[in-house]
Design a protein around this motif. Structure first.
Motif, PDB file in Angstrom:
ATOM      1  N   LEU A  49       0.808  -1.222   0.000  1.00 33.25           N
ATOM      2  CA  LEU A  49       0.000   0.000   0.000  1.00 33.25           C
ATOM      3  C   LEU A  49       0.837   1.265   0.000  1.00 33.25           C
ATOM      4  O   LEU A  49       0.421   2.295  -0.542  1.00 33.25           O
ATOM      5  N   ILE A  50       2.016   1.207   0.624  1.00 30.09           N
ATOM      6  CA  ILE A  50       2.834   2.396   0.857  1.00 30.09           C
ATOM      7  C   ILE A  50       4.013   2.438  -0.107  1.00 30.09           C
ATOM      8  O   ILE A  50       4.637   1.413  -0.383  1.00 30.09           O
ATOM      9  N   ASP A  51       4.302   3.617  -0.612  1.00 30.38           N
ATOM     10  CA  ASP A  51       5.449   3.792  -1.497  1.00 30.38           C
ATOM     11  C   ASP A  51       6.733   3.367  -0.785  1.00 30.38           C
ATOM     12  O   ASP A  51       6.926   3.629   0.395  1.00 30.38           O
ATOM     13  N   ARG A  52       7.631   2.721  -1.522  1.00 32.56           N
ATOM     14  CA  ARG A  52       8.834   2.136  -0.937  1.00 32.56           C
ATOM     15  C   ARG A  52       9.653   3.140  -0.133  1.00 32.56           C
ATOM     16  O   ARG A  52      10.214   2.804   0.905  1.00 32.56           O
ATOM     17  N   ARG A  53       9.731   4.393  -0.574  1.00 29.80           N
ATOM     18  CA  ARG A  53      10.559   5.366   0.123  1.00 29.80           C
ATOM     19  C   ARG A  53       9.988   5.765   1.473  1.00 29.80           C
ATOM     20  O   ARG A  53      10.656   6.450   2.256  1.00 29.80           O
ATOM     21  N   HIS A  54       8.739   5.338   1.764  1.00 28.72           N
ATOM     22  CA  HIS A  54       8.105   5.646   3.050  1.00 28.72           C
ATOM     23  C   HIS A  54       7.941   4.401   3.927  1.00 28.72           C
ATOM     24  O   HIS A  54       7.245   4.467   4.945  1.00 28.72           O
ATOM     25  N   TRP A  55       8.551   3.281   3.556  1.00 26.33           N
ATOM     26  CA  TRP A  55       8.346   2.050   4.321  1.00 26.33           C
ATOM     27  C   TRP A  55       8.776   2.185   5.775  1.00 26.33           C
ATOM     28  O   TRP A  55       8.104   1.705   6.682  1.00 26.33           O
ATOM     29  N   GLY A  56       9.938   2.795   6.009  1.00 21.31           N
ATOM     30  CA  GLY A  56      10.412   2.927   7.390  1.00 21.31           C
ATOM     31  C   GLY A  56       9.414   3.678   8.258  1.00 21.31           C
ATOM     32  O   GLY A  56       9.086   3.260   9.370  1.00 21.31           O
ATOM     33  N   LYS A  57       8.901   4.813   7.749  1.00 27.80           N
ATOM     34  CA  LYS A  57       7.928   5.600   8.510  1.00 27.80           C
ATOM     35  C   LYS A  57       6.628   4.824   8.710  1.00 27.80           C
ATOM     36  O   LYS A  57       6.021   4.869   9.778  1.00 27.80           O
ATOM     37  N   ALA A  58       6.188   4.115   7.651  1.00 26.85           N
ATOM     38  CA  ALA A  58       4.927   3.369   7.741  1.00 26.85           C
ATOM     39  C   ALA A  58       5.009   2.270   8.797  1.00 26.85           C
ATOM     40  O   ALA A  58       4.087   2.095   9.611  1.00 26.85           O
ATOM     41  N   ILE A  59       6.104   1.536   8.805  1.00 32.80           N
ATOM     42  CA  ILE A  59       6.255   0.464   9.781  1.00 32.80           C
ATOM     43  C   ILE A  59       6.416   1.042  11.179  1.00 32.80           C
ATOM     44  O   ILE A  59       5.929   0.468  12.166  1.00 32.80           O
ATOM     45  N   ALA A  60       7.066   2.196  11.288  1.00 29.06           N
ATOM     46  CA  ALA A  60       7.183   2.850  12.594  1.00 29.06           C
ATOM     47  C   ALA A  60       5.817   3.257  13.125  1.00 29.06           C
ATOM     48  O   ALA A  60       5.528   3.115  14.320  1.00 29.06           O
ATOM     49  N   VAL A  61       4.952   3.778  12.258  1.00 28.69           N
ATOM     50  CA  VAL A  61       3.581   4.110  12.677  1.00 28.69           C
ATOM     51  C   VAL A  61       2.855   2.844  13.130  1.00 28.69           C
ATOM     52  O   VAL A  61       2.168   2.833  14.160  1.00 28.69           O
ATOM     53  N   HIS A  62       3.013   1.769  12.369  1.00 24.69           N
ATOM     54  CA  HIS A  62       2.384   0.497  12.735  1.00 24.69           C
ATOM     55  C   HIS A  62       2.889  -0.012  14.080  1.00 24.69           C
ATOM     56  O   HIS A  62       2.118  -0.557  14.880  1.00 24.69           O
ATOM     57  N   GLU A  63       4.179   0.205  14.349  1.00 23.38           N
ATOM     58  CA  GLU A  63       4.777  -0.258  15.604  1.00 23.38           C
ATOM     59  C   GLU A  63       4.402   0.612  16.806  1.00 23.38           C
ATOM     60  O   GLU A  63       4.790   0.302  17.935  1.00 23.38           O
ATOM     61  N   LEU A  64       3.615   1.679  16.580  1.00 22.86           N
ATOM     62  CA  LEU A  64       3.060   2.424  17.709  1.00 22.86           C
ATOM     63  C   LEU A  64       2.156   1.533  18.560  1.00 22.86           C
ATOM     64  O   LEU A  64       2.052   1.719  19.774  1.00 22.86           O
ATOM     65  N   ALA A  65       1.494   0.571  17.908  1.00 17.36           N
ATOM     66  CA  ALA A  65       0.487  -0.235  18.592  1.00 17.36           C
ATOM     67  C   ALA A  65       1.029  -0.969  19.820  1.00 17.36           C
ATOM     68  O   ALA A  65       0.445  -0.856  20.910  1.00 17.36           O
ATOM     69  N   PRO A  66       2.118  -1.755  19.719  1.00 16.86           N
ATOM     70  CA  PRO A  66       2.601  -2.440  20.923  1.00 16.86           C
ATOM     71  C   PRO A  66       3.072  -1.496  22.008  1.00 16.86           C
ATOM     72  O   PRO A  66       2.865  -1.755  23.200  1.00 16.86           O
ATOM     73  N   ASN A  67       3.696  -0.365  21.620  1.00 22.86           N
ATOM     74  CA  ASN A  67       4.138   0.590  22.629  1.00 22.86           C
ATOM     75  C   ASN A  67       2.957   1.204  23.373  1.00 22.86           C
ATOM     76  O   ASN A  67       2.995   1.376  24.595  1.00 22.86           O
ATOM     77  N   ILE A  68       1.901   1.532  22.648  1.00 21.86           N
ATOM     78  CA  ILE A  68       0.699   2.075  23.284  1.00 21.86           C
ATOM     79  C   ILE A  68       0.030   1.012  24.140  1.00 21.86           C
ATOM     80  O   ILE A  68      -0.462   1.287  25.242  1.00 21.86           O
ATOM     81  N   ALA A  69       0.016  -0.237  23.650  1.00 21.65           N
ATOM     82  CA  ALA A  69      -0.627  -1.328  24.400  1.00 21.65           C
ATOM     83  C   ALA A  69       0.037  -1.538  25.753  1.00 21.65           C
ATOM     84  O   ALA A  69      -0.647  -1.733  26.772  1.00 21.65           O
ATOM     85  N   PHE A  70       1.373  -1.503  25.785  1.00 24.44           N
ATOM     86  CA  PHE A  70       2.078  -1.651  27.057  1.00 24.44           C
ATOM     87  C   PHE A  70       1.702  -0.541  28.036  1.00 24.44           C
ATOM     88  O   PHE A  70       1.636  -0.750  29.242  1.00 24.44           O
ATOM     89  N   PHE A  71       1.462   0.662  27.498  1.00 22.35           N
ATOM     90  CA  PHE A  71       1.159   1.804  28.352  1.00 22.35           C
ATOM     91  C   PHE A  71      -0.280   1.782  28.872  1.00 22.35           C
ATOM     92  O   PHE A  71      -0.533   2.058  30.044  1.00 22.35           O
ATOM     93  N   ILE A  72      -1.255   1.449  27.997  1.00 22.51           N
ATOM     94  CA  ILE A  72      -2.663   1.574  28.384  1.00 22.51           C
ATOM     95  C   ILE A  72      -3.215   0.348  29.096  1.00 22.51           C
ATOM     96  O   ILE A  72      -4.214   0.453  29.808  1.00 22.51           O
ATOM     97  N   SER A  73      -2.576  -0.828  28.929  1.00 19.69           N
ATOM     98  CA  SER A  73      -3.136  -2.052  29.506  1.00 19.69           C
ATOM     99  C   SER A  73      -3.340  -1.978  31.023  1.00 19.69           C
ATOM    100  O   SER A  73      -4.402  -2.372  31.526  1.00 19.69           O
ATOM    101  N   PRO A  74      -2.367  -1.455  31.804  1.00 21.26           N
ATOM    102  CA  PRO A  74      -2.615  -1.359  33.250  1.00 21.26           C
ATOM    103  C   PRO A  74      -3.798  -0.464  33.594  1.00 21.26           C
ATOM    104  O   PRO A  74      -4.545  -0.739  34.534  1.00 21.26           O
ATOM    105  N   PHE A  75      -3.993   0.610  32.827  1.00 22.35           N
ATOM    106  CA  PHE A  75      -5.110   1.508  33.099  1.00 22.35           C
ATOM    107  C   PHE A  75      -6.446   0.856  32.750  1.00 22.35           C
ATOM    108  O   PHE A  75      -7.441   1.029  33.456  1.00 22.35           O
TER     109      PHE A  75
END
Length: 411
Positions: free
Chosen positions: A145-171
């Motif tokens: 879906l994403i242009d090759r030159r933006h793959w790093g940014k796209a995957i970084a956005v996708h990887e927000l999910a586990p970081n947010i999950a670790f933060f919100i799960s205790p709450f």
């Protein structure tokens, strides 16, 4: 023919002569849909941790039985990753994502309604299994879906999910424990996961092509690529720098360095608080600097700071704990982008499905075991020093990685 067209469209978008590629912002809409699904996927796997004391007390189970819950979920996840190729090759990446998140929802409802331990254990295995089907197809879908030159940014956005999950799960856990029960928390996550799957089926985009089966010639060609096996080792070191160090750090601080337990947990927690922001920065750096160079910088810095954990005393030790994970999160956007670059579009799901679990076996299994064995021998510090040296050595190993020249376009 559909696979060939998909692969060609991805290549054409990123070819040097292609000047009309859309901006990264214009391509974000379908990506946010996947981030939401991944957030539910990951939260469903980690929510058990803050709920565990209450579950243990209510079910009258031992600490070892409670800890075994995580083994069941992790075992299911490992098998889910390894078997994801068969599912995606017989259907499509889109259907694999749909089946994964709906399956996670059904498994969470099973645990919430379980009347005995055996059904609960089955549900935990099912959560891990179905969750494991998601990531390989998600990476294949994102890179189509994403242009090759933006793959790093796209995957970084996708990887927000586990970081947010670790933060919100205790709450989330605390909210439901105050207002209802742990079963309600799991049940609501199950319902939300099923609704997310139905929404993706109706409104989601991408992934309308099958993956390759592990029995295909594409998989055989992948196994013959030295770059693939190099990425497996690098994934192991990347996971070591995050999960491996994190798993043993509180025990090391409290038992060997006599740090007060509350302070140890506080420092370790705050050391991970900047993960979402630095992960996004890592995606930008990967696209700007290059995936290989970003991996080199991440492993070199993290390896050196891990060695500092073994050398320093308080108050500098706490500072080293805060420093150690700063650039560790840069590894994963760059590594997933590198895997996509060295793999044909129709086999990316297989590359992720086999590199990630073996990476977790090294970094999430062997490294904590090594550090624990060093602790039993009388020196956790030696275990962290060896781990840091291995991670730092990975930066030199990453210099051997050869990525396609066309992937190094300037943003």
């Amino acid at each position: 023919m559909q696979l060939e067209d998909t692969s060609k469209s991805v290549q054409n978008k990123s070819s040097p002569g292609h000047t009309a590629s859309p901006s990264f912002r214009a391509q974000l809409s379908p990506l946010f849909f996947l981030v939401g699904i991944f957030l539910l996927n990951f939260t469903s796997r980690v929510i058990l941790s803050p709920l565990l004391p209450t579950i243990e007390r209510e079910l009258a189970i031992s600490h070892s039985e409670a800890g075994f819950f995580f083994f069941l979920s992790s075992g299911g996840y490992l098998f889910g990753l390894l078997s994801s190729g068969w599912l995606a090759s017989r259907t499509s990446h889109r259907l694999a994502i749909l089946v994964s998140i709906v399956g996670v929802g059904a498994a969470m409802l099973t645990i919430a309604l379980a009347a005995n331990l055996w059904l609960m254990r089955f549900g935990l295995i099912a959560v891990g299994l179905t969750a494991g089907w998601y990531m390989p197809s998600a990476i294949a879908t994102i890179t189509s879906l994403i242009d090759r030159r933006h793959w790093g940014k796209a995957i970084a956005v996708h990887e927000l999910a586990p970081n947010i999950a670790f933060f919100i799960s205790p709450f989330i856990a605390e909210l439901f424990l105050r207002l209802a029960s742990w079963r309600s928390a799991l049940g609501v996550l199950g319902v939300l996961s099923i609704l997310a799957g139905l929404s993706f089926h109706q409104f989601g985009r991408g992934g309308d092509f099958p993956g390759e089966s592990p029995m295909s010639s594409a998989f055989g060609a992948l196994l013959r690529k030295p770059a693939f096996w190099l990425m497996v080792v690098l994934f192991g070191l990347g996971v070591s720098s995050t999960v491996g160090v994190y798993a043993m750090l509180p025990l090391y601080l409290v038992t060997e360095r006599q740090v007060e337990p509350t302070w140890a947990n506080t420092v370790v927690a705050f050391s991970r608080s900047h993960g979402p922001f630095l992960g996004l920065l890592g995606g930008w750096v990967s696209d700007k600097l290059g995936a290989r160079q970003t991996i080199v910088v991440s492993l070199a810095f993290t390896g050196a700071s891990t060695i500092l954990l073994a050398m320093l005393d308080e108050p500098w030790l706490s500072a080293a704990v805060l420093l150690q994970p700063l650039l560790a999160v840069w590894f994963f956007p760059a590594a997933f982008a590198a895997v996509a670059m060295i793999t044909p579009a129709n086999a990316r799901n297989l590359a992720v499905a086999f590199s990630v679990p073996f990476g977790f076996l090294i970094g999430g299994g062997a490294i904590p075991t090594l550090i624990g064995a060093m602790g039993d021998a009388g020196s956790f510090a030696r275990g962290f020093a060896i781990t840091g040296a291995l991670i730092a050595a990975g930066s030199a190993l990453a210099l051997l990685l050869r990525l396609p020249e066309r992937a190094r376009s300037v943003v």
